[in-house]
Design an enzyme around this catalytic site. Structure first.
Site, short mmCIF file in Angstrom:
data_model
loop_
_atom_site.label_atom_id
_atom_site.label_comp_id
_atom_site.label_asym_id
_atom_site.label_seq_id
_atom_site.Cartn_x
_atom_site.Cartn_y
_atom_site.Cartn_z
N GLU A 75 67.71 31.14 15.83
CA GLU A 75 69.02 31.01 15.21
C GLU A 75 70.00 32.02 15.82
O GLU A 75 69.58 32.93 16.55
CB GLU A 75 68.88 31.24 13.70
CG GLU A 75 68.00 30.21 12.98
CD GLU A 75 68.68 28.86 12.77
OE1 GLU A 75 69.54 28.46 13.58
OE2 GLU A 75 68.34 28.19 11.78
N ASP A 130 74.27 24.79 14.96
CA ASP A 130 74.69 26.20 15.06
C ASP A 130 74.33 26.81 16.41
O ASP A 130 74.42 28.02 16.60
CB ASP A 130 74.08 27.02 13.91
CG ASP A 130 72.54 27.08 13.96
OD1 ASP A 130 71.94 26.49 14.90
OD2 ASP A 130 71.95 27.72 13.07
N ASP A 166 57.85 24.89 18.01
CA ASP A 166 57.96 25.63 16.75
C ASP A 166 57.18 24.92 15.65
O ASP A 166 56.68 23.81 15.84
CB ASP A 166 59.44 25.80 16.35
CG ASP A 166 60.30 24.58 16.66
OD1 ASP A 166 59.75 23.46 16.75
OD2 ASP A 166 61.52 24.74 16.82
N HIS A 194 71.27 26.72 17.91
CA HIS A 194 69.90 27.21 18.12
C HIS A 194 69.14 26.35 19.12
O HIS A 194 69.43 25.17 19.29
CB HIS A 194 69.13 27.35 16.79
CG HIS A 194 68.77 26.06 16.11
ND1 HIS A 194 68.99 25.83 14.76
CD2 HIS A 194 68.18 24.92 16.55
CE1 HIS A 194 68.54 24.64 14.43
NE2 HIS A 194 68.06 24.05 15.49
C1 F6R Z 1 62.70 21.15 17.01
C2 F6R Z 1 63.56 22.27 17.36
C3 F6R Z 1 65.01 22.28 17.01
C4 F6R Z 1 65.68 20.93 17.15
C5 F6R Z 1 67.15 21.03 16.76
C6 F6R Z 1 67.84 19.70 16.85
O1 F6R Z 1 61.38 21.35 17.49
O2 F6R Z 1 63.08 23.22 17.88
O3 F6R Z 1 65.66 23.21 17.85
O4 F6R Z 1 65.57 20.49 18.48
O5 F6R Z 1 67.23 21.51 15.45
O6 F6R Z 1 67.26 18.82 15.94
P1 F6R Z 1 67.61 17.27 15.96
O7 F6R Z 1 67.10 16.75 17.25
O8 F6R Z 1 66.85 16.70 14.80
O9 F6R Z 1 69.08 17.15 15.82
#
Ligand code: F6R
Length: 260
Positions: free
Chosen positions: A143, A136, A67, A138
């Site tokens: 989301e 949440d 992303d 995702h």
């Molecule tokens: C990042 C992504 C997100 C993160 C998620 C967890 O490229 O796609 O899905 O993997 O928000 O983030 P952290 O690892 O910072 O807790």
């Protein structure tokens, strides 16, 4: 799903580095799916160490990011392209033109999003996709209530995610972009192997819902239940809300390669 519980994030990083090293050794032109955020940090640290000390090579690999934020200048230090460069790519021998991230010229996003999925397919598909999970539920930036069949497209971040990611923007949730381009859940599910890393108590409920809960767009990570080859790696804190601990393997002996 295979669920493995490790004692520390560093041990998870070593285990995932082993999985990636195996892909790099097995395929002539391996395709890695990279994630950003905190979860893959120890894995990237270990991969850099193996490149430096053991000659692990990424020269023939290609990497696609999950992303990217919309609205940040391309050279912004929190853009996911810059983050991946800083945390992995600039320290290994993967040629920079083989790191593919969504192009973020907002006017062209729908077309660019389609091209992104086409580029992944043209590379032969992703061999191993790294994933984190949002508090949440995702994956990527899909989301809650994202279509479980979605393709790469624009999404709007929830307030919860912007709050979670404020730590990368000086603690200011308002500074976190509202919009992103993300691989869809359908895109992610096409990778040959999925590896989800979750550490810390803040992920415990999301992990339990994804692994033990029903398949639902309310918890996008529950879509991983549909994939034939998903491994979920958690530390004890992230595992703490799982109700069937007897179903999961606790990995105590996995040692970094240099200690074996
Ligand atoms: C990042 C992504 C997100 C993160 C998620 C967890 O490229 O796609 O899905 O993997 O928000 O983030 P952290 O690892 O910072 O807790």
């Amino acid at each position: 799903m295979e669920v493995l519980i490790f004692d520390t994030p560093a041990t998870i990083g070593c285990y995932v580095a082993d999985l990636i090293q195996a892909v790099l050794g097995r395929r002539p032109e391996p395709v890695l799916g990279l994630a950003t955020g905190s979860s893959p940090g120890p894995t990237y640290t270990e991969l850099i160490r193996r490149h430096r000390d053991d000659g692990l090579s990424f020269a023939h690999a290609r990497a696609f990011s999950l992303d990217e934020y919309l609205g940040l200048p391309a050279d912004h230090e929190q853009s996911y392209r810059q983050t991946l460069r800083r945390e992995l790519i600039d320290h290994v021998d993967l040629p920079l033109d083989r790191l593919v991230t969504p192009v973020v010229d907002a006017l062209e996003v729908p077309e660019r999003a389609e091209q992104y999925d086409a580029a992944i397919a043209a590379a032969g598909g992703v061999d191993l996709q790294l994933l984190g999970i949002g508090s949440d539920g995702h994956i990527g930036f899909n989301e809650p209530v994202s279509s479980l069949g979605s393709r790469t497209r624009i999404k709007t971040l929830t307030d919860e995610t912007r709050h979670d990611n404020a730590r990368f923007f000086g603690g200011d949730a308002e500074a976190v972009p509202r919009h992103v381009i993300t691989q869809g859940i359908g895109t992610i599910l096409e990778a040959r192997r999925l590896v989800l890393i979750a550490t810390g108590a803040g992920k415990a409920d999301a992990v339990a819902a994804a692994v033990e809960g029903p398949l639902t767009s309310m918890v996008p990570a529950s879509a991983l239940q549909l994939h034939p080859s998903t491994t979920v790696l958690v530390d004890p804190a992230a595992a703490s809300a799982l109700s069937r601990r007897d179903y999961y393997e606790t990995v105590q002996r996995h040692k970094p390669s240099w200690q074996r």
